[in-house]
Enzyme design. Structure first.
Site, short mmCIF file in Angstrom:
data_model
loop_
_atom_site.label_atom_id
_atom_site.label_comp_id
_atom_site.label_asym_id
_atom_site.label_seq_id
_atom_site.Cartn_x
_atom_site.Cartn_y
_atom_site.Cartn_z
N CYS A 93 -10.18 -5.20 0.36
CA CYS A 93 -11.33 -4.28 0.34
C CYS A 93 -12.16 -4.52 -0.92
CB CYS A 93 -10.86 -2.83 0.43
SG CYS A 93 -10.27 -2.16 -1.14
N ASN A 111 0.83 -1.20 0.00
CA ASN A 111 0.00 0.00 0.00
C ASN A 111 0.87 1.25 0.00
OD1 ASN A 111 0.62 -0.88 2.67
ND2 ASN A 111 -1.01 0.36 3.54
N GLU A 131 -3.09 -4.61 -2.99
CA GLU A 131 -3.58 -5.54 -4.03
C GLU A 131 -3.63 -4.86 -5.39
OE1 GLU A 131 -4.87 -4.77 -1.11
OE2 GLU A 131 -6.31 -6.26 -0.41
N CYS A 170 -10.62 -3.48 -4.33
CA CYS A 170 -9.59 -4.42 -4.81
C CYS A 170 -10.21 -5.72 -5.31
CB CYS A 170 -8.57 -4.69 -3.71
SG CYS A 170 -7.53 -3.25 -3.38
N CYS A 182 -4.21 0.66 -2.43
CA CYS A 182 -4.04 -0.58 -1.67
C CYS A 182 -2.95 -1.45 -2.29
CB CYS A 182 -5.33 -1.38 -1.69
SG CYS A 182 -6.71 -0.61 -0.84
N GLU A 188 0.35 5.25 0.74
CA GLU A 188 -0.60 6.27 1.22
C GLU A 188 -0.18 7.65 0.72
OE1 GLU A 188 -0.96 5.62 5.47
OE2 GLU A 188 -2.16 3.82 5.10
N1 THU Z 1 -5.36 -1.32 2.42
C1 THU Z 1 -4.80 -2.19 1.54
O1 THU Z 1 -3.64 -2.07 1.16
N2 THU Z 1 -5.57 -3.21 1.08
C2 THU Z 1 -6.88 -3.40 1.41
O2 THU Z 1 -7.51 -4.31 0.88
C3 THU Z 1 -7.51 -2.52 2.38
C4 THU Z 1 -6.70 -1.42 2.91
C5 THU Z 1 -4.53 -0.21 2.91
C6 THU Z 1 -4.95 1.16 2.48
C7 THU Z 1 -4.41 2.01 3.59
O3 THU Z 1 -3.07 2.35 3.27
C8 THU Z 1 -4.40 1.12 4.80
O4 THU Z 1 -4.56 -0.20 4.33
C9 THU Z 1 -5.49 1.43 5.81
O5 THU Z 1 -6.74 1.47 5.20
#
Ligand code: THU
Length: 129
Positions: free
Chosen positions: A87, A45, A58, A90, A56, A47
């Site tokens: 999520c 991920n 994925e 994804c 994310c 940010e």
């Molecule tokens: N996140 C992912 O990388 N994958 C997911 O399926 C859900 C959330 C990340 C996004 C963000 O950087 C952190 O998790 C918190 O939401």
């Protein structure tokens, strides 16, 4: 799918999780896709100060895979602290490239335990054009 593929895919997801850029949530995610060719493409991920621009792990993995010429996949490994599932966004992105997909979920607190899901169970009724 053999056990060796599974363990190298999980190892790739565990390793790439350390590259996560997550200064806002401190929630690090590692994802690794096993392409039809046997190649592994990993993503973390990333940010952003403008929170909605975050991507994310994925989707990072899926988009990197496409950029490297892979659009068919055998499995996904996903690693977090707590064993989170992908999520909804994804799931839909993964569904673009797979009729179904085994998803191996690992909680770093219990890395020896692998929870197995499938994309069709996690996303029944995907959107299709
Ligand atoms: N996140 C992912 O990388 N994958 C997911 O399926 C859900 C959330 C990340 C996004 C963000 O950087 C952190 O998790 C918190 O939401």
């Amino acid at each position: 799918m053999n056990l060796e593929d599974r363990s190298r895919l999980i190892a790739a997801a565990l390793a790439v999780r350390h590259q996560a850029y997550a200064p806002y949530s401190n929630f690090r995610v590692g994802a690794a896709l096993l392409a039809e060719s046997g190649q592994i493409i990993a993503g973390c991920n990333v940010e952003n100060a403008s929170y909605g621009m975050t991507i994310c792990a994925e989707r990072t993995a899926a988009f990197a895979a496409v950029a490297q010429g892979h659009i068919r996949f055998q499995a996904l490994a996903l690693v977090t602290d707590g064993g989170a599932l992908p999520c909804g966004a994804c799931r839909q992105v993964l569904a673009e490239f797979c009729d179904d997909l085994p998803i191996w979920v690992v909680d770093i607190q219990h890395p020896e335990q692998v929870a197995e899901y499938t994309l069709n169970v996690l996303l029944p009724g995907r959107f299709m054009l």
